[in-house]
Design an enzyme around this catalytic site. Sequence first.
Site, PDB file in Angstrom:
ATOM      1  N   TYR A  47       0.828  -1.212   0.000  1.00  0.00           N
ATOM      2  CA  TYR A  47       0.000   0.000   0.000  1.00  0.00           C
ATOM      3  C   TYR A  47       0.868   1.271   0.000  1.00  0.00           C
ATOM      4  CZ  TYR A  47      -3.507  -3.527   0.516  1.00  0.00           C
ATOM      5  OH  TYR A  47      -4.285  -4.636   0.297  1.00  0.00           O
ATOM      6  N   GLY A  65      -3.468 -14.165  12.753  1.00  0.00           N
ATOM      7  CA  GLY A  65      -4.543 -13.627  11.943  1.00  0.00           C
ATOM      8  C   GLY A  65      -5.605 -14.675  11.719  1.00  0.00           C
TER       9      GLY A  65
HETATM   10  C1  LIG Z   1      -9.113 -11.548   6.179  1.00  0.00           C
HETATM   11  C2  LIG Z   1      -7.738 -10.900   6.240  1.00  0.00           C
HETATM   12  C3  LIG Z   1      -7.643  -9.517   6.202  1.00  0.00           C
HETATM   13  C4  LIG Z   1      -6.397  -8.877   6.331  1.00  0.00           C
HETATM   14  N1  LIG Z   1      -6.337  -7.514   6.395  1.00  0.00           N
HETATM   15  C5  LIG Z   1      -5.169  -6.905   6.723  1.00  0.00           C
HETATM   16  C6  LIG Z   1      -5.124  -5.511   7.024  1.00  0.00           C
HETATM   17  O1  LIG Z   1      -6.146  -4.799   7.039  1.00  0.00           O
HETATM   18  N2  LIG Z   1      -3.930  -4.980   7.321  1.00  0.00           N
HETATM   19  C7  LIG Z   1      -2.774  -5.721   7.352  1.00  0.00           C
HETATM   20  O2  LIG Z   1      -1.701  -5.169   7.635  1.00  0.00           O
HETATM   21  N3  LIG Z   1      -2.787  -7.038   7.084  1.00  0.00           N
HETATM   22  C8  LIG Z   1      -3.957  -7.648   6.802  1.00  0.00           C
HETATM   23  N4  LIG Z   1      -3.984  -9.014   6.615  1.00  0.00           N
HETATM   24  C9  LIG Z   1      -2.737  -9.810   6.791  1.00  0.00           C
HETATM   25  C10 LIG Z   1      -2.645 -10.389   8.221  1.00  0.00           C
HETATM   26  O3  LIG Z   1      -2.474  -9.357   9.173  1.00  0.00           O
HETATM   27  C11 LIG Z   1      -1.479 -11.393   8.383  1.00  0.00           C
HETATM   28  O4  LIG Z   1      -0.266 -10.730   8.174  1.00  0.00           O
HETATM   29  C12 LIG Z   1      -1.567 -12.581   7.430  1.00  0.00           C
HETATM   30  O5  LIG Z   1      -2.886 -13.091   7.345  1.00  0.00           O
HETATM   31  C13 LIG Z   1      -0.625 -13.720   7.866  1.00  0.00           C
HETATM   32  O6  LIG Z   1      -0.922 -14.120   9.192  1.00  0.00           O
HETATM   33  P1  LIG Z   1      -1.811 -15.440   9.524  1.00  0.00           P
HETATM   34  O7  LIG Z   1      -1.140 -16.578   8.842  1.00  0.00           O
HETATM   35  O8  LIG Z   1      -1.789 -15.548  11.031  1.00  0.00           O
HETATM   36  O9  LIG Z   1      -3.186 -15.196   8.985  1.00  0.00           O
HETATM   37  C14 LIG Z   1      -5.214  -9.659   6.447  1.00  0.00           C
HETATM   38  C15 LIG Z   1      -5.323 -11.053   6.435  1.00  0.00           C
HETATM   39  C16 LIG Z   1      -6.553 -11.682   6.364  1.00  0.00           C
HETATM   40  C17 LIG Z   1      -6.616 -13.191   6.445  1.00  0.00           C
END
Ligand SMILES: Cc1cc2nc3c(=O)[nH]c(=O)nc-3n(C[C@H](O)[C@H](O)[C@H](O)COP(=O)(O)O)c2cc1C
Length: 374
Positions: free
Chosen positions: A176, A320
């Site tokens: 972004y 997440g």
């Molecule tokens: C539904 C969803 C929405 C996300 N929205 C954002 C966001 O708004 N800002 C951000 O920095 N990362 C966002 N991410 C990335 C997560 O913060 C995270 O870095 C990524 O999912 C990997 O972690 P995890 O394996 O625990 O899901 C999003 C991820 C998911 C799954």
Amino acid sequence: MMNEKYAPLFKPFSFKNGVELKNRIVMAPMTNFSSNPDGTVTDEEIRYYERRSGGVGMVITACTNVTANGKGFPGEFAGDTDEMIPSLRRLAEAIKAKGSKAILQIFHGGREVPPELVPNGDVVSASDIPSAEGKPVPRLLTTSEVESIIRDFGEATRRAIEAGYDGVEIHGANGYLIQQFFSPHANRREDEWGGSLEKRMAFPLAVVDSVKKAVAEHADDSFIVGYRFSPEEPETPGITMADTLCLVDALSEKELDYLHVSLMDFWSEPRRGVDDTRPRIEIIQERTGDRVPVIGVGSIYTAEDALKAVQTGVPLIALGRELIIDPDWVQKIEQGKETEIVTKIDKAKQKELVVPDPLWNAIINSPGWFPGVE
Ligand SMILES: Cc1cc2nc3c(=O)[nH]c(=O)nc-3n(C[C@H](O)[C@H](O)[C@H](O)COP(=O)(O)O)c2cc1C
């Protein structure tokens, strides 16, 4: 009773400003597509956050746009005007009432915004380079617009303070606007905001200064300021690990409360830019040393996964997808029931999991994104 071996996950953590988190687990920022069209939060969204707050030490919210032309997703809640303060406050209070710290993620989508979500379809970025073929060609921001967006990050921070958040996270990750300025792919400027590595860092660092200034004017030392970044870009030209280690050094001089390394896999290794095959997170942790605490994230599902991650020396671990899949993750470990943790989404349990329809539909219709959806 908790299995003693997981005690390291529950050791309280103190930021340099003295603020304490009750444990090492953080909810990662996740967009939920469920706010009202006017940018206010919805009841469904509040219930979704309430369901996931309380166990974790700190909740980082979905990103909120700091300007109207920064809105990156349908159903994103806004932080760009003072009229949004009551909406922002509702969310902060819901999270804090459950006993977790509330951190607002502040954001501008830059060239990644869908044109239909921004005034006059005016998609802006560091340069007029689209992120990929077929994507909108952004309009290059003028220097006065660049300065104005920097101030807007400060204004959104003031709103977060007035709304009662414990802190803000500057969203410098995931491609972004802030990352676009740091990226040699997106940023082809030749003024003070682009060119050399130093100049590509100018915008991210100016945003940090603007946020810190708002904190100095409107809050006390207990207000947390974090910064999230993605360590590498796949494109050539693109951000390399070498670039990122320079950014990490510069950010470490800014007296931030934490750095958050955005990765889909905690253990992923560098693509290029360093002669080092250790996981990126370990290289970054070593570089920051004790200058600033690091949050690691990415595909942590089980208690064992999280334990292994903190054993690298990274003090805080964000979850997440797993907190959508199992909102009771922290409590289950605390109660010695870690074997009952669910690690694949149960498609029959939307109601119990308290996931708003737009987020649920996005998950169910994106094969490969969440475990359990093939
Ligand atoms: C539904 C969803 C929405 C996300 N929205 C954002 C966001 O708004 N800002 C951000 O920095 N990362 C966002 N991410 C990335 C997560 O913060 C995270 O870095 C990524 O999912 C990997 O972690 P995890 O394996 O625990 O899901 C999003 C991820 C998911 C799954």
